[in-house]
Design an enzyme around this catalytic site. Structure first.
Site, PDB file in Angstrom:
ATOM      1  N   LYS A  31     -23.064   4.242 -13.717  1.00  0.00           N
ATOM      2  CA  LYS A  31     -21.710   4.138 -13.157  1.00  0.00           C
ATOM      3  C   LYS A  31     -20.717   3.777 -14.257  1.00  0.00           C
ATOM      4  O   LYS A  31     -21.125   3.359 -15.348  1.00  0.00           O
ATOM      5  CB  LYS A  31     -21.711   3.080 -12.051  1.00  0.00           C
ATOM      6  CG  LYS A  31     -22.127   1.705 -12.544  1.00  0.00           C
ATOM      7  CD  LYS A  31     -22.564   0.802 -11.391  1.00  0.00           C
ATOM      8  CE  LYS A  31     -22.903  -0.572 -11.934  1.00  0.00           C
ATOM      9  NZ  LYS A  31     -23.531  -1.427 -10.918  1.00  0.00           N
ATOM     10  N   ARG A  51     -22.415  -8.940  -0.536  1.00  0.00           N
ATOM     11  CA  ARG A  51     -21.472  -7.986  -1.106  1.00  0.00           C
ATOM     12  C   ARG A  51     -21.596  -6.709  -0.274  1.00  0.00           C
ATOM     13  O   ARG A  51     -20.921  -6.590   0.736  1.00  0.00           O
ATOM     14  CB  ARG A  51     -21.769  -7.765  -2.591  1.00  0.00           C
ATOM     15  CG  ARG A  51     -20.678  -6.999  -3.298  1.00  0.00           C
ATOM     16  CD  ARG A  51     -20.905  -6.882  -4.795  1.00  0.00           C
ATOM     17  NE  ARG A  51     -22.078  -6.082  -5.138  1.00  0.00           N
ATOM     18  CZ  ARG A  51     -22.367  -5.693  -6.390  1.00  0.00           C
ATOM     19  NH1 ARG A  51     -21.572  -6.036  -7.400  1.00  0.00           N
ATOM     20  NH2 ARG A  51     -23.453  -4.973  -6.635  1.00  0.00           N
ATOM     21  N   TYR A  57       2.567 -10.189 -34.135  1.00  0.00           N
ATOM     22  CA  TYR A  57       3.433 -10.691 -33.062  1.00  0.00           C
ATOM     23  C   TYR A  57       3.378 -12.212 -32.972  1.00  0.00           C
ATOM     24  O   TYR A  57       2.303 -12.811 -33.053  1.00  0.00           O
ATOM     25  CB  TYR A  57       2.995 -10.128 -31.708  1.00  0.00           C
ATOM     26  CG  TYR A  57       3.468  -8.713 -31.442  1.00  0.00           C
ATOM     27  CD1 TYR A  57       4.822  -8.387 -31.449  1.00  0.00           C
ATOM     28  CD2 TYR A  57       2.551  -7.707 -31.164  1.00  0.00           C
ATOM     29  CE1 TYR A  57       5.251  -7.102 -31.192  1.00  0.00           C
ATOM     30  CE2 TYR A  57       2.969  -6.412 -30.892  1.00  0.00           C
ATOM     31  CZ  TYR A  57       4.323  -6.110 -30.914  1.00  0.00           C
ATOM     32  OH  TYR A  57       4.733  -4.837 -30.651  1.00  0.00           O
ATOM     33  N   MET A  60      -1.334  -3.824 -29.201  1.00  0.00           N
ATOM     34  CA  MET A  60      -1.854  -2.808 -28.285  1.00  0.00           C
ATOM     35  C   MET A  60      -2.763  -1.806 -28.997  1.00  0.00           C
ATOM     36  O   MET A  60      -3.828  -1.448 -28.482  1.00  0.00           O
ATOM     37  CB  MET A  60      -0.699  -2.056 -27.618  1.00  0.00           C
ATOM     38  CG  MET A  60      -1.164  -1.076 -26.554  1.00  0.00           C
ATOM     39  SD  MET A  60       0.184  -0.129 -25.832  1.00  0.00           S
ATOM     40  CE  MET A  60       1.128  -1.411 -25.028  1.00  0.00           C
TER      41      MET A  60
HETATM   42  C1  LIG Z   1     -24.695  -1.946 -11.437  1.00  0.00           C
HETATM   43  C2  LIG Z   1     -25.888  -2.059 -10.573  1.00  0.00           C
HETATM   44  C3  LIG Z   1     -27.168  -2.145 -11.143  1.00  0.00           C
HETATM   45  C4  LIG Z   1     -27.390  -2.339 -12.628  1.00  0.00           C
HETATM   46  O1  LIG Z   1     -27.155  -3.691 -12.918  1.00  0.00           O
HETATM   47  P1  LIG Z   1     -27.276  -4.322 -14.409  1.00  0.00           P
HETATM   48  O2  LIG Z   1     -27.027  -5.765 -14.210  1.00  0.00           O
HETATM   49  O3  LIG Z   1     -26.211  -3.649 -15.215  1.00  0.00           O
HETATM   50  O4  LIG Z   1     -28.637  -4.001 -14.901  1.00  0.00           O
HETATM   51  C5  LIG Z   1     -28.257  -2.096 -10.278  1.00  0.00           C
HETATM   52  N1  LIG Z   1     -28.078  -2.024  -8.935  1.00  0.00           N
HETATM   53  C6  LIG Z   1     -26.861  -1.974  -8.359  1.00  0.00           C
HETATM   54  C7  LIG Z   1     -26.743  -1.923  -6.886  1.00  0.00           C
HETATM   55  C8  LIG Z   1     -25.726  -2.018  -9.155  1.00  0.00           C
HETATM   56  O5  LIG Z   1     -24.512  -2.015  -8.588  1.00  0.00           O
END
Ligand SMILES: *Cc1c(COP(=O)(O)O)cnc(C)c1O
Length: 343
Positions: free
Chosen positions: A36, A126, A242, A290
């Site tokens: 992701k 969550r 800055y 920046m």
């Molecule tokens: C992002 C995520 C992972 C991976 O987690 P890490 O801590 O980056 O290894 C695994 N399972 C779910 C549901 C996630 O959202």
């Protein structure tokens, strides 16, 4: 791609080494990969290509747009955020949702269902359906491939880990799902009781050290580098950058690097960060701008305009220095880097 004054060196051998290490630690469980947020900022396509070639079969994204961008690679993708009504029309082959709520389950059933994954909440509060929903038959008749849950505190030695593991283990055989999956990167280090049938590392693939158990086995993958735009001499008593937060105690040489907070090199590195040139450490002086940052280069007399300096980005150490998490350090890198893969 045109040449950028900013590049991200990416060590493909280290990425594959990290996945193989995590796969070996996962024992008899299969080892997937969370890709992701564009592969945690590294570029999901290149990550997926390399890990698929190494034998990884299950990839996790958050959004359907991420699944669409990877669909032509022909790998199995699970979409962690499940399905909104807006997602139902444009779902690529090879991608399935991780259903997270009774509403998503209903939506999936009404659309004819098909193979899906399901997230159950075991204490993080969550995403996920509840254990009670499952006991009441919410998933009955649904083609669930993988039943998942997610650990809230796997990077700590918390009592919640064991509590979540027990709640999850109690669901074995209670749904038709042939596979169960609990562990993220840190969860893999908690031991074989946490591995179930499939593990889902993200951070550790990309060089993050989620727990001390990984310190000697996980290798750094990401190295930002920036080109020198100008070398100048700053006279004693003059200031840099800055708000003039750094004043030169003596005459000194300064180089201006082509990286700034828009590239994820945030203002928390002001006066604290480090760059490297030819094995010599260069301290960040004054505020990060920046698109620019100043470093002291008296120790690097040969460094000149258009040379490249590496920013210190060793993840655990840089997280401690900056107050950012290792996840933020990776995902915040921004879009202006030219990715340069080795291996
Ligand atoms: C992002 C995520 C992972 C991976 O987690 P890490 O801590 O980056 O290894 C695994 N399972 C779910 C549901 C996630 O959202």
């Amino acid at each position: 791609m045109e040449s950028s004054p900013l590049r991200l060196r990416l060590d493909g051998a280290a990425l594959v080494h990290n996945w193989k290490t995590l796969a070996a630690m996962s024992g008899t469980a299969a080892c997937g990969a969370a890709v992701k947020a564009d592969g945690y900022g590294l570029g999901a396509r290149e990550v997926v290509r390399r890990l698929a070639a190494a034998g990884c079969r299950n990839f996790f994204v958050a959004h359907w747009s991420e699944a669409r961008a990877l669909a032509d690679l022909g790998v199995q993708l699970s979409v962690l955020h499940g399905v909104r009504a807006e997602d139902m029309a444009d779902r690529p082959d090879g991608a399935r949702p991780v259903l997270n709520s009774p509403e998503q389950v209903r939506r999936w059933r009404e659309a004819g269902g098909g193979v899906c994954d399901v997230m159950v909440d075991t204490g993080m509060n969550r995403l996920g359906v509840s254990v009670e929903d499952i006991a009441a038959g919410l998933l009955d008749g649904l083609a669930v491939e993988t039943l998942m849950s997610h650990l809230a505190c796997a990077d700590e030695d918390s009592v919640l880990n064991e509590r979540q593991r027990q709640r999850f283990a109690a669901l074995r055989g209670r749904t038709g799902a042939p596979r169960m999956s609990l562990a993220n990167s840190a969860g893999i280090a908690l031991g074989s009781d946490y591995h179930f049938d499939l593990t889902r590392p993200g951070l550790a693939l990309y060089g993050g050290i989620a727990r001390r158990e990984f310190a000697n086995s996980i290798r750094q993958v990401v190295q930002p580098e920036a080109q020198v735009l100008q070398r100048r001499t700053v006279r004693a008593g003059e200031s840099v950058g800055y708000n003039a937060t750094f004043t030169a105690p003596t005459d000194m040489d300064v180089a201006i690097l082509n990286i700034g907070y828009a590239d994820g090199y945030l203002r928390c590195f002001s006066g604290k960060g480090r760059a490297w040139f030819d094995g010599v450490e260069l301290p960040v002086l004054g505020r990060v701008s920046m698109d620019l940052v100043a470093v002291g280069v008296d120790a690097a007399p040969t460094l000149r305009e258009s040379d490249w300096a590496a920013l210190n980005y060793a993840l655990p150490e840089t997280a401690a220095l900056s107050g950012l998490s290792q996840y933020e350090l990776l995902t915040g890198l921004g879009a202006r880097y030219q990715p340069v893969w080795s291996h």
